[in-house]
Design an enzyme around this catalytic site. Structure first.
Site, PDB file in Angstrom:
ATOM      1  N   GLU A 192      -0.916  -0.524   2.895  1.00 11.76           N
ATOM      2  CA  GLU A 192      -0.508   0.803   2.435  1.00 11.76           C
ATOM      3  C   GLU A 192      -1.642   1.486   1.686  1.00 11.76           C
ATOM      4  OE1 GLU A 192       1.949   2.026   3.743  1.00 11.76           O
ATOM      5  OE2 GLU A 192       2.947   0.216   4.441  1.00 11.76           O
TER       6      GLU A 192
ATOM      7  N   HIS B 272      -7.038   6.762   3.464  1.00 16.07           N
ATOM      8  CA  HIS B 272      -7.136   7.730   4.558  1.00 16.07           C
ATOM      9  C   HIS B 272      -6.736   9.119   4.039  1.00 16.07           C
ATOM     10  CE1 HIS B 272      -6.047   8.503   9.089  1.00 16.07           C
ATOM     11  NE2 HIS B 272      -7.203   9.031   8.757  1.00 16.07           N
TER      12      HIS B 272
HETATM   13 ZN    ZN Z   1       0.986   1.514   8.329  1.00 17.83          ZN
END
Ligand code: ZN
Length: 711
Positions: free
Chosen positions: A504, A510
């Site tokens: 996560e 990201h």
């Molecule tokens: Zn994922």
């Protein structure tokens, strides 16, 4: 492996936005209900965090009403523009519209997953079809579609950048997918389907949560606790206390509670009880049963895809993915399926031997697998998960995840205790770059509680973009369901939980590292079978000895994970991969089969599940990782998309190999490429091109098979 969830309303293609500018709301009614509503006022908080301390449940509906009204006024203005359509007066104008609605929806949908209650659930049921209807009012607006369509047709001659061109494509796609190009009757039907699906989807999730909240296995005495380590007992005692059984022990249906119980409890009868309850979520009969509901959802999805000219829902869903077609997905899944099933068969034989060796006179069943696998692991590799856990203190694993980000991308994390958070357990960190530049805010919401949906996910309260001369930095959140330690004891994670934290956090990075201009191509818009690459790739660093050695320290003695134990963990890495792969691929195939049904009307979910599992020869004692009645992925954004984890795994296995081959898992040059083409690029480029830019070529499934020990 629950991952990013569909967090937004889906009402518009735009994302969360800062609220520096004074809102526009000129309409009288909007003005009145806006007064004193913290969701609608500018957020004068540090980093413009949502003012969680001021937001009350009663604020949501009025904020949505204002948001809908404002957004429609904006849309009408863009559609009614006299000048010829240009990228600026149409697409960029759309990128600016609907901000207050997105802000309010962002807060609401995050909290309705992470910290809900009956009142929130009621609003969720009411508002889901409203958002769907609103989305259709925007994306079925004929005049607006004409403008976007005209731009799309002359796209090559507009002098757009690659990013702008992709933004335009996305808008055009949203209009087409909403039925904007269809006749009036079909458009009306599309709108009705969208509303109905929103209602059914909300109900599905609430039913699963209700079944989870409804169940608690209370362990009354020492016999009931047989096999459970002190750490597991501590977690079970905490669970009991939270659910009103102070002084006792209890197992809930959170994966982090029930799975270790199945792994360690010596009580076959209790394991069976817990296992069956876990499997029956959403299929208990009565008011919370999801089986008829999912059949209805599938029929509506099929009808929608037929209206849009696709043979099946899967064909429609896969059109804009890396995989492109159901056949390509099936090909990858079957490449892995055969070797995985063969490995699982061997694993089962070993487990059966362990049963016999114990004097057991039964066949290994679903509730036995984890328990005997743990025994075999212990004999064969001499690794005991209970022995590893004391080295995986939650705080240390968080620090490890931060440290890897520092070494790869130069990020710094500073905890902030002065920010308003939505729950006492939530921790906030300011993230800064090498030059001290503010990168974003990271929220960690780590512990299980009854008000939280099960699973783990990353989401955001605000996405990054640079637009209209200012840069907006993101606020991302990781939500997990880890067990708390007993009072005075730290929370200790299993290897799997720790890996999930890294996963996560990879999604989180990201979002944090995103460097795009337009909200429409922010990180959450990345193709589904690519979006798991940053998260799954990040897991590799956790399992690397260089990281484990440094951060896996005993919570009492502070001593590092012993070299010998580390070696054993490494040797055991491919252990039980037959099982893990089979349970995952089975779910992925069922998802694909459900969505390649041409006429799913009146589907009998139980029969269908049985039929598919029989056809592929799925071992009964493994079954599906997520059975259909609680398969939340396929209700959220992962319909026809559960395969995405494996599609991305082809890339993450291949990508990490690049670091290993370089001899330095923090190789600067590779880390820079990873940053530039994968973590910061959002949806600005084609995923295959992005991967090639990083790796110099496309990946092959070989690295994946090796990684899982199936080659
Ligand atoms: Zn994922």
């Amino acid at each position: 492996m629950t991952r990013i969830m569909a967090k937004k309303s889906g009402a518009t293609a735009k994302k969360l936005e800062q609220t520096k500018k004074a809102p526009a709301g000129q309409k009288g009614a909007a003005k009145t209900s806006a007064a004193g509503n913290p969701l609608l006022a500018p957020w004068n908080t540090p980093f413009e965090m949502p003012p969680f301390d001021k937001i009350k449940t009663r604020h949501y509906m009025p904020a949505f009403e204002v948001g809908f009204e404002e957004n429609i006024a904006e849309i009408d203005a863009i559609a009614g523009e006299k000048a010829k359509p240009t990228f600026a007066n149409t697409i960029e104008a759309l990128e600016r519209a609907g901000r207050r609605l997105e802000d309010a929806a962002g807060v609401f949908y995050n909290l309705s997953s992470a910290d809900t209650n009956a009142e929130m659930q009621k609003i969720e049921r009411e508002v889901a079809p409203r958002f769907a209807k609103h989305g259709m009012r925007v994306y079925q607006n004929a005049k607006l579609f004409q403008r976007v369509d005209a731009l799309m047709k002359q796209r090559k001659s507009l002098g757009l950048t690659l990013e702008q061109s992709r933004v335009l494509e996305r808008y055009h796609r949203s209009f087409i997918r909403s039925g904007a190009a269809l006749d009036a009757k079909s458009r009306k039907r599309m709108a009705a389907i969208a509303q109905k699906l929103a209602t059914l989807g909300t109900k599905f999730g609430q039913n699963v949560l209700a079944d989870e909240q409804d169940y608690l296995l209370v362990l009354e005495n020492e016999q009931d606790l047989a096999g459970l380590s002190p750490a597991l007992r501590a977690a079970a005692s905490q669970t009991a206390a939270e659910r009103g059984h102070k002084g006792k022990f209890a197992i809930s249906l959170a994966r982090s509670s029930v799975e270790p119980f199945l792994q360690f409890s010596a009580r076959r009868d209790l394991r069976e009880q817990a296992f069956k309850a876990w499997r029956q979520r959403g299929a208990k009969g009565g008011k919370t049963d999801n089986r008829k509901l999912i059949a209805e959802i599938l029929a509506l999805r099929a009808e929608r895809s037929h209206l849009l000219g696709f043979k099946t829902s899967a064909d429609a869903a896969l059109e804009f993915t890396m995989a492109k077609r159901p056949a390509n997905v099936r090909k990858l899944l079957m490449q892995v399926w055969e070797p995985a099933r063969e490995r699982a068969r061997e694993e089962r034989e070993e487990l059966q031997k362990a049963v016999v060796a114990e004097g057991g006179n039964f066949e290994v069943a679903g509730w036995d697998w984890r328990y005997y696998a743990e025994k075999v692991r212990k004999t064969k590799y001499d690794v005991d998960e209970a022995e590893v856990k004391p080295y995986l203190q939650l705080d240390n694993v968080i620090t490890a995840a931060f440290d890897v980000a520092t070494r790869l991308f130069g990020l710094k994390f500073t905890e902030r205790t002065d920010l308003p958070v939505y729950h006492l357990d939530v921790r906030a960190f300011e993230v800064t770059g090498k030059d001290g530049r503010h990168v974003g805010l990271f929220l960690g919401d780590y512990f299980a509680r009854p008000s939280k949906r099960s699973g783990a996910w990353m989401s955001g309260y605000r996405d990054q973009y640079k637009f209209d001369g200012e840069e907006v930095r993101p606020i991302v959140v990781n939500v997990n369901n880890f067990p708390k330690g007993a009072p005075g004891e730290p929370s200790l994670l299993s290897l799997d939980d720790a890996r999930t934290l890294f996963h996560e956090f990879g999604h989180g990075l990201h979002g944090l590292l995103s460097d795009v201009n337009y909200p429409a191509v922010c990180m959450t818009s990345v193709e589904k079978d690519f979006v798991e690459l940053p998260s799954q790739l990040y897991e590799h660093w956790f399992m690397h000895p260089a990281v484990l050695k440094k951060f896996a320290r005993h919570y009492k003695t502070g001593k590092p994970l012993p070299e010998a134990l580390l070696e054993k963990i490494k040797a055991a890495r491919n252990f039980n991969q037959g099982f893990a792969t089979v349970e995952y691929v089975t779910s992925a195939i069922v998802d694909l089969d459900l969505h390649t049904l041409e006429e799913p009307d009146g589907l009998d979910v139980d029969k269908f599940e049985k039929k598919v599992l029989g056809r592929i020869g799925s071992p009964a004692e493994i079954g599906m990782r997520h059975r259909i009645p609680h398969f939340q992925h396929i209700i959220g954004g992962y319909a026809s998309g559960y395969y995405s984890y494996m599609w991305s795994e082809v890339m993450d296995a291949d990508a990490f190999k690049a670091f290993e081959e370089s001899g330095d898992i923090f190789n600067r040059e590779l880390a820079k490429k990873l940053h530039d083409y994968i973590y910061s690029a959002g949806g600005t480029q084609d995923p295959a091109d992005a991967y090639k830019a990083f790796r110099g070529r496309l990946p092959t499934p070989q690295a994946l098979l090796e990684k899982r020990g199936l080659a």
